[in-house]
Enzyme design. Structure first.
Site, PDB file in Angstrom:
ATOM      1  N   HIS A 206      -7.300   4.497   7.526  1.00 32.12           N
ATOM      2  CA  HIS A 206      -6.563   4.219   6.291  1.00 32.12           C
ATOM      3  C   HIS A 206      -5.880   5.496   5.801  1.00 32.12           C
ATOM      4  CE1 HIS A 206      -5.438   2.167   2.677  1.00 32.12           C
ATOM      5  NE2 HIS A 206      -6.116   2.983   1.898  1.00 32.12           N
TER       6      HIS A 206
ATOM      7  N   SER B  72       0.824  -1.220   0.000  1.00 33.38           N
ATOM      8  CA  SER B  72       0.000   0.000   0.000  1.00 33.38           C
ATOM      9  C   SER B  72       0.850   1.259   0.000  1.00 33.38           C
ATOM     10  CB  SER B  72      -0.869   0.065   1.256  1.00 33.38           C
ATOM     11  OG  SER B  72      -1.659  -1.059   1.367  1.00 33.38           O
TER      12      SER B  72
ATOM     13  N   HIS C 103      -5.233  -8.836  -1.836  1.00 34.55           N
ATOM     14  CA  HIS C 103      -5.380  -9.116  -0.407  1.00 34.55           C
ATOM     15  C   HIS C 103      -6.520 -10.105  -0.179  1.00 34.55           C
ATOM     16  CE1 HIS C 103      -3.470  -5.103  -0.538  1.00 34.55           C
ATOM     17  NE2 HIS C 103      -2.838  -5.511   0.541  1.00 34.55           N
TER      18      HIS C 103
ATOM     19  N   HIS D 101      -4.032   0.942  -4.710  1.00 34.12           N
ATOM     20  CA  HIS D 101      -3.325  -0.213  -5.253  1.00 34.12           C
ATOM     21  C   HIS D 101      -3.511  -0.233  -6.771  1.00 34.12           C
ATOM     22  CE1 HIS D 101      -2.870  -2.089  -1.272  1.00 34.12           C
ATOM     23  NE2 HIS D 101      -4.069  -1.627  -1.032  1.00 34.12           N
TER      24      HIS D 101
ATOM     25  N   ALA E 145       2.739  -2.007   4.283  1.00 32.12           N
ATOM     26  CA  ALA E 145       2.476  -1.007   5.312  1.00 32.12           C
ATOM     27  C   ALA E 145       1.991  -1.781   6.522  1.00 32.12           C
ATOM     28  CB  ALA E 145       1.413  -0.041   4.830  1.00 32.12           C
TER      29      ALA E 145
ATOM     30  N   ASN F 285       1.667   3.418  11.473  1.00 29.35           N
ATOM     31  CA  ASN F 285       0.865   3.866  12.629  1.00 29.35           C
ATOM     32  C   ASN F 285       1.183   2.979  13.817  1.00 29.35           C
ATOM     33  OD1 ASN F 285      -0.747   1.859  10.826  1.00 29.35           O
ATOM     34  ND2 ASN F 285      -1.630   1.617  12.863  1.00 29.35           N
TER      35      ASN F 285
ATOM     36  N   TYR G 295      -8.516  -9.959   2.262  1.00 29.46           N
ATOM     37  CA  TYR G 295      -9.721  -9.241   2.718  1.00 29.46           C
ATOM     38  C   TYR G 295     -10.542  -8.668   1.567  1.00 29.46           C
ATOM     39  CZ  TYR G 295      -6.946  -4.940   2.118  1.00 29.46           C
ATOM     40  OH  TYR G 295      -6.166  -3.949   1.595  1.00 29.46           O
ATOM     41  N   GLU G 296      -9.953  -8.621   0.380  1.00 31.37           N
ATOM     42  CA  GLU G 296     -10.708  -8.146  -0.782  1.00 31.37           C
ATOM     43  C   GLU G 296     -11.662  -9.230  -1.290  1.00 31.37           C
ATOM     44  OE1 GLU G 296      -8.270  -5.454  -3.615  1.00 31.37           O
ATOM     45  OE2 GLU G 296      -6.808  -6.752  -2.652  1.00 31.37           O
TER      46      GLU G 296
ATOM     47  N   MET H 218      -2.039  -6.811   6.936  1.00 27.88           N
ATOM     48  CA  MET H 218      -3.057  -7.653   6.295  1.00 27.88           C
ATOM     49  C   MET H 218      -2.559  -8.303   5.000  1.00 27.88           C
ATOM     50  SD  MET H 218      -6.224  -5.023   6.815  1.00 27.88           S
ATOM     51  CE  MET H 218      -6.392  -4.058   8.327  1.00 27.88           C
ATOM     52  N   SER H 219      -1.254  -8.505   4.892  1.00 26.41           N
ATOM     53  CA  SER H 219      -0.719  -9.045   3.632  1.00 26.41           C
ATOM     54  C   SER H 219       0.535  -9.869   3.877  1.00 26.41           C
ATOM     55  CB  SER H 219      -0.399  -7.881   2.690  1.00 26.41           C
ATOM     56  OG  SER H 219       0.686  -7.125   3.183  1.00 26.41           O
TER      57      SER H 219
HETATM   58  N1  HPA Z   1      -3.194  -3.115  11.464  1.00 28.77           N
HETATM   59  C1  HPA Z   1      -3.292  -3.930  10.393  1.00 28.77           C
HETATM   60  N2  HPA Z   1      -2.851  -3.594   9.199  1.00 28.77           N
HETATM   61  C2  HPA Z   1      -2.261  -2.405   9.049  1.00 28.77           C
HETATM   62  C3  HPA Z   1      -2.109  -1.508  10.120  1.00 28.77           C
HETATM   63  C4  HPA Z   1      -2.607  -1.885  11.400  1.00 28.77           C
HETATM   64  O1  HPA Z   1      -2.514  -1.166  12.401  1.00 28.77           O
HETATM   65  N3  HPA Z   1      -1.482  -0.409   9.635  1.00 28.77           N
HETATM   66  C5  HPA Z   1      -1.258  -0.644   8.317  1.00 28.77           C
HETATM   67  N4  HPA Z   1      -1.710  -1.843   7.960  1.00 28.77           N
END
Ligand code: HPA
Length: 258
Positions: A230, A13, A66, A44, A96, A218, A68-69, A194-195
């Site tokens: 996001h 990302s 992903h 993306h 990320a 973050n 989750y998609e 998530m990847s």
């Molecule tokens: N959690 C899960 N996936 C992420 C995060 C997070 O805090 N930040 C960026 N991708």
């Protein structure tokens, strides 16, 4: 075939800009490739970029798929098998990620030393395709020691304080709860995302060498007293982008020399 790429890049990302630096490029949109799923999430792009980066022929995925998609894990990891078929033997995977480790800061880069699959699924479930690898692949050294050393050298060269740690894969798309983050920290996780883990499992199954880099975007849920978004992830990735680009280009240079 001598000019075929030996190194694959999976760009996470907001990190797809790296592919824009590839010279003498040929781009192929995912929808033009038979068998490729098509990327849907904002931020993306979806194309393969082949060309030269830091003096090395590379193939980059600008945008990834992903779980989750809604893609199946065989779809998520299909591009890794395409890389294998093309003769690629090493992959740089990037993402990320949120920091589970309170000593990291947004904007940090983290070398992935190992991972925890917290999603409860595995891309190799189903009939084993022994053309690629064994039924029960060993993940003792999922992240190449040799490539990790090169990554540390690259960080030194460009004077980046490269963090190191364990990446935890959650399916998403919801971010984690503070209780989940406390659990992951206790279990040895340093970053969460998530990847990446499905691709790494499929790459290792096919005996490809892997090096992974997380861009910490973050602090994970509950570490700071503020909500996650996001937008924050994209914003921090933009800030960390220059360092990320320099670092990966340096790493590719060192891989090319070694
Ligand atoms: N959690 C899960 N996936 C992420 C995060 C997070 O805090 N930040 C960026 N991708």
């Amino acid at each position: 075939m001598n000019d075929a790429p030996k190194l694959g890049l999976v760009l996470g990302s907001g990190l797809g800009v790296l592919a824009d630096e590839i010279q003498q490029r040929v781009t192929i949109k995912y929808e033009e490739i038979p068998g490729f799923p098509v990327s849907t999430v904002e931020g993306h792009a979806g194309q393969l970029v082949v060309g030269e980066l830091s003096g090395m022929k590379v193939l980059a995925m600008q945008g990834r798929f992903h779980f989750y998609e809604g893609y199946r894990l065989d779809e998520v990891t299909f591009p890794i098998r395409v890389m294998k078929e093309l003769g690629i033997d090493s992959v740089i995977v990037t993402n990320a990620a949120g920091s589970v480790n309170p000593s990291f800061e947004p904007g940090d880069l983290m070398l992935i030393t190992d991972h925890i699959n917290n999603a409860g699924v595995n891309p190799l479930i189903g009939t084993n395709d022994s053309k690629y690898g064994v039924r029960f692949p060993d993940l003792s050294n999922a992240y190449s020691e040799e490539l990790q050393l090169l990554a540390k050298d690259a960080a030194k060269k460009i004077q980046v304080d490269l963090k190191e740690g364990v990446y935890v894969w959650n399916s998403g798309p919801s971010y984690e709860t503070p209780a989940e983050i406390r659990m992951m920290h206790k279990l040895g996780g340093d970053a969460v995302g998530m990847s990446t883990v499905p691709e790494v499992i499929v790459a290792r199954h096919a005996s490809m060498d892997v090096v992974g880099i997380s861009c910490i975007t973050n602090m994970a849920a509950g570490i700071l007293n503020q909500p996650l978004s996001h937008e924050e992830v994209i914003e921090t990735t933009e800030k960390a982008r220059e360092t990320f680009l320099l670092f990966v280009k340096e790493l590719v240079q060192l891989i090319a020399e070694n």
